[in-house]
Scaffold this active site. Structure first.
Site, PDB file in Angstrom:
ATOM      1  N   ARG A 195       8.263  11.927 -21.625  1.00 50.59           N
ATOM      2  CA  ARG A 195       9.006  12.567 -20.544  1.00 50.59           C
ATOM      3  C   ARG A 195       9.529  11.467 -19.626  1.00 50.59           C
ATOM      4  NH1 ARG A 195       7.013  14.838 -15.214  1.00 50.59           N
ATOM      5  NH2 ARG A 195       8.897  15.800 -14.381  1.00 50.59           N
ATOM      6  N   ASN A 247      12.160  17.841 -10.892  1.00 51.21           N
ATOM      7  CA  ASN A 247      10.740  17.542 -10.832  1.00 51.21           C
ATOM      8  C   ASN A 247      10.219  17.869  -9.440  1.00 51.21           C
ATOM      9  OD1 ASN A 247       8.196  16.051 -11.826  1.00 51.21           O
ATOM     10  ND2 ASN A 247       8.631  15.081  -9.844  1.00 51.21           N
ATOM     11  N   TYR A 295      -3.008  17.795 -10.097  1.00 48.54           N
ATOM     12  CA  TYR A 295      -3.829  16.620  -9.813  1.00 48.54           C
ATOM     13  C   TYR A 295      -5.173  16.930  -9.153  1.00 48.54           C
ATOM     14  CZ  TYR A 295       0.138  13.805 -11.149  1.00 48.54           C
ATOM     15  OH  TYR A 295       1.154  13.231 -11.883  1.00 48.54           O
ATOM     16  N   TRP A 321       0.132  11.393 -16.999  1.00 53.40           N
ATOM     17  CA  TRP A 321       0.785  10.614 -15.958  1.00 53.40           C
ATOM     18  C   TRP A 321      -0.151   9.448 -15.633  1.00 53.40           C
ATOM     19  CZ3 TRP A 321       5.570  10.495 -14.093  1.00 53.40           C
ATOM     20  CH2 TRP A 321       5.807   9.549 -13.077  1.00 53.40           C
ATOM     21  N   GLU A 354       4.358   3.813  -6.871  1.00 56.93           N
ATOM     22  CA  GLU A 354       3.779   5.121  -6.531  1.00 56.93           C
ATOM     23  C   GLU A 354       4.282   5.592  -5.159  1.00 56.93           C
ATOM     24  OE1 GLU A 354       2.201   8.589  -6.249  1.00 56.93           O
ATOM     25  OE2 GLU A 354       2.518   7.498  -8.111  1.00 56.93           O
TER      26      GLU A 354
END
Length: 471
Positions: A105, A192, A321, A423, A430
């Site tokens: 991806r 996203n 997450y 991920w 980040e």
């Protein structure tokens, strides 16, 4: 990558107990992950890995502008070089293939493929054509996200996602990309994590473009979702063989007590994190509880908008997450109440795989038209170091095993989940945390750009090899 903490946070991961060193990654024999058609891959995003921000006609993005402002990104880091993927993409694809990963991806940098007049930038388009063609040569399934937060700065200068016209410019962009790349993309995702774009970008200012107003957040969200809806028919017309969907980050909220006020707070947390996006997509309306939480922030919605937004999806990407434990704030909302004695990652996020299972099964009950799901991001940050040429990322191995088990539990409960993307493929920029937080299954030495495959990646590769041998 979903990120809802401020740039100044400095949470550290706890020591990991030695018993986890022996914790194998391989799923049990009855796991759905052994299915031949369950896709296992890795994910990245353009601004986080590409670098080359001023090469071959690429225009500035809102993240170039935002990260250049003092205090916005930890240590003053920017994506100017990142993982230098723009120059090292061939080796990176070879590395991806060497791990046996079945899917990749990636996202396209909108400022790299169109100029300020809206005309194609051929050098930028050629980069993605070469990349996608090589991925197809390697037999890797391609999931391409059109918007992973790097809005062209010239569009932000005209109002960005607060300007309804940006939704139409996005449809134009989707038209160009799906015409140019038709046949090389297996699945298109329009956006996203619109929650991050709208709330972090326009609601609290922690992300680009750094605005902070509740009314801005809800209007930006509406235009983002409208952009998604406008792009879908274009993608279907230009590249009919591919799947079309969107990627949403989801959050699990749990109540700090059994009191009605705290239970309501947990409900409102999930309305803000989940229903704000999923209700308009799957029910054609915004949840009214959202405007109890944020009174007076209703966006301007024109006739026909909700029908456009709620067009059927071929798939829904889910990024997960951590969970957030909350209590009532004594008014109309919630406040975070961090739990003690729980495992946390380098980001300070609680490791809570049950939240992924619970949300997925809950969505199946809530949305009767829930499309097939891909877990498009799941992973964790740890302070990984290369020691004697190796990276033993023990906590990540445990994290992945536990979350894949949660995915398997959701599948057994009847949720149609067709794949899982780690991920991330490699450590990268980040966002507001710069280069300190490492999410990759491949370590990147940013001073030399050397890639070192971590133990987690080795174990994933081992599992995929074993699964292939069983077929």
């Amino acid at each position: 990558m979903a990120n809802d903490a401020s740039a100044v946070s400095d949470a550290r991961s706890p020591a990991v107990s030695n018993d986890k060193l022996a914790d194998p990654f391989t799923p049990p024999a009855d796991s759905s992950l052994w299915r031949k058609n369950f896709l296992l891959g890795a994910a990245t995003a353009s601004y986080q890995i590409e670098g080359a921000v001023d090469e071959d006609g690429r225009l500035p993005s809102i993240w170039d502008t935002f990260s250049a402002k003092p205090g916005k990104v930890l240590a003053g880091d920017t994506g100017a070089v990142a993982c230098d993927h723009y120059h090292r993409w061939e080796a990176d694809v070879d590395m991806l293939a060497s791990l046996g990963l079945e899917g990749y991806r990636l996202s396209i940098a909108w400022p790299r493929v169109k100029d300020a007049a809206g005309l194609p930038n051929r050098k930028g388009l050629d980069f993605y054509k070469r990349l996608l063609n090589r991925l197809k040569e390697k037999g890797i399934t391609t999931f391409v996200t059109l918007y992973h937060w790097d809005l062209p700065q010239h569009l932000e200068d005209r109002g960005g996602w607060l300007n309804r016209d940006t939704a139409y410019r996005f449809a134009d962009y989707a038209d160009l990309m799906s015409r140019e790349l038709a046949g090389t993309v297996d699945a298109w995702a329009t956006l996203n994590e619109p929650w991050c774009s709208a709330y972090l970008g326009y609601g609290n200012g922690h992300h680009a473009p750094g605005l902070a107003d509740g009314r801005f957040a809800t209007q930006a969200m509406h235009h983002l979702l409208l952009a998604h809806g406008l792009a879908l028919p274009v993608l279907r017309a230009n590249d009919p063989a591919s799947q079309k969907g969107i990627v949403a980050n989801i959050g699990r909220g749990t109540a700090n007590s059994a009191s009605a006020a705290d239970q309501r707070a947990a409900h409102l947390f999930e309305v803000q994190h989940n229903a704000w996006i999923l209700d308009p997509l799957l029910k054609g309306a915004y949840p009214q509880d959202l405007f109890e939480l944020w009174p007076g922030t209703e966006p301007l919605v024109l006739d026909g908008d909700m029908q456009t937004i709620s067009a059927p999806l071929d798939f829904l990407g889910i990024n997960y997450y951590f969970r957030t434990n909350v209590a009532s704030d004594g008014a109309h909302g919630f406040r975070d109440v961090p739990l003690e004695g729980v495992e946390r990652t380098q980001m300070g996020w609680e490791v809570y795989p049950d939240g992924l299972r619970d949300l997925l099964t809950g969505f199946k009950s809530t949305y009767h038209n829930l499309p097939p799901i891909y877990i498009t991001e799941n992973g964790m940050a740890s302070d990984d170091k290369v020691i004697d040429g190796h990276v033993d990322d023990t906590q990540r191995i445990s994290f992945l095993k536990l979350h894949l088990a949660a995915v398997n539990q959701a599948i057994k409960a009847g949720v149609d989940i067709r794949g899982y993307f780690l991920w991330s493929l490699m450590d990268n920029f980040e966002w507001a945390f710069g280069y300190e937080r490492r999410f990759g299954v491949v370590h990147v030495d940013y001073s030399t750009q050397k890639r070192t495959i971590k133990r987690s990646a080795e174990l994933v590769a081992k599992f995929l090899k074993e699964r292939k041998a069983r077929v």
